[in-house]
Design a protein around this motif. Sequence first.
Motif, PDB file in Angstrom:
ATOM      1  N   LEU A  12     -14.416  35.985 -28.456  1.00  0.00           N
ATOM      2  CA  LEU A  12     -13.046  36.315 -28.043  1.00  0.00           C
ATOM      3  C   LEU A  12     -12.582  37.648 -28.621  1.00  0.00           C
ATOM      4  O   LEU A  12     -11.908  38.424 -27.938  1.00  0.00           O
ATOM      5  CB  LEU A  12     -12.084  35.202 -28.465  1.00  0.00           C
ATOM      6  N   PHE A  13     -12.943  37.921 -29.846  1.00  0.00           N
ATOM      7  CA  PHE A  13     -12.576  39.199 -30.460  1.00  0.00           C
ATOM      8  C   PHE A  13     -13.144  40.363 -29.658  1.00  0.00           C
ATOM      9  O   PHE A  13     -12.430  41.312 -29.331  1.00  0.00           O
ATOM     10  CB  PHE A  13     -13.081  39.252 -31.913  1.00  0.00           C
ATOM     11  N   TRP A  14     -14.431  40.296 -29.324  1.00  0.00           N
ATOM     12  CA  TRP A  14     -15.046  41.408 -28.602  1.00  0.00           C
ATOM     13  C   TRP A  14     -14.523  41.520 -27.178  1.00  0.00           C
ATOM     14  O   TRP A  14     -14.387  42.615 -26.632  1.00  0.00           O
ATOM     15  CB  TRP A  14     -16.566  41.309 -28.641  1.00  0.00           C
ATOM     16  N   VAL A  15     -14.193  40.404 -26.549  1.00  0.00           N
ATOM     17  CA  VAL A  15     -13.595  40.461 -25.211  1.00  0.00           C
ATOM     18  C   VAL A  15     -12.240  41.169 -25.276  1.00  0.00           C
ATOM     19  O   VAL A  15     -11.936  42.026 -24.444  1.00  0.00           O
ATOM     20  CB  VAL A  15     -13.461  39.042 -24.620  1.00  0.00           C
ATOM     21  N   LEU A  16     -11.445  40.839 -26.280  1.00  0.00           N
ATOM     22  CA  LEU A  16     -10.143  41.499 -26.430  1.00  0.00           C
ATOM     23  C   LEU A  16     -10.298  42.994 -26.712  1.00  0.00           C
ATOM     24  O   LEU A  16      -9.530  43.808 -26.191  1.00  0.00           O
ATOM     25  CB  LEU A  16      -9.338  40.838 -27.542  1.00  0.00           C
ATOM     26  N   VAL A  17     -11.274  43.362 -27.514  1.00  0.00           N
ATOM     27  CA  VAL A  17     -11.509  44.789 -27.793  1.00  0.00           C
ATOM     28  C   VAL A  17     -11.891  45.517 -26.512  1.00  0.00           C
ATOM     29  O   VAL A  17     -11.364  46.596 -26.207  1.00  0.00           O
ATOM     30  CB  VAL A  17     -12.596  44.966 -28.877  1.00  0.00           C
ATOM     31  N   ILE A  18     -12.772  44.935 -25.716  1.00  0.00           N
ATOM     32  CA  ILE A  18     -13.213  45.580 -24.468  1.00  0.00           C
ATOM     33  C   ILE A  18     -12.051  45.689 -23.476  1.00  0.00           C
ATOM     34  O   ILE A  18     -11.853  46.732 -22.838  1.00  0.00           O
ATOM     35  CB  ILE A  18     -14.402  44.816 -23.867  1.00  0.00           C
TER      36      ILE A  18
END
Length: 89
Positions: free
Chosen positions: A23-29
């Motif tokens: 979820l963290f990386w999805v939000l960053v992208i």
Amino acid sequence: MMYWGSYGMGGWGVVLMAVDTVLFWVLVIVAVVALVRVLSCWPGRGDRERSNSEQLLAERFARDEIDEQAYRCDLETLRQVRHSTSGGS
């Protein structure tokens, strides 16, 4: 009971940590994509639209939809509008 080399995290802890990471990386992208879209719409876009309007006018002139006098008058009007909206005097 203490487990050797473990932090006491069970199976669900590992799953939740993996989900949090994804979820963290999805939000960053998503944030980066949104930022790129916002920044790409600002200053340069108006210049492309204006050049497209001049190109469209030239195409109409080439197809003989307008005469030379109308073409030159409309082209001058487009350039004056561009000059006045760009903050020039």
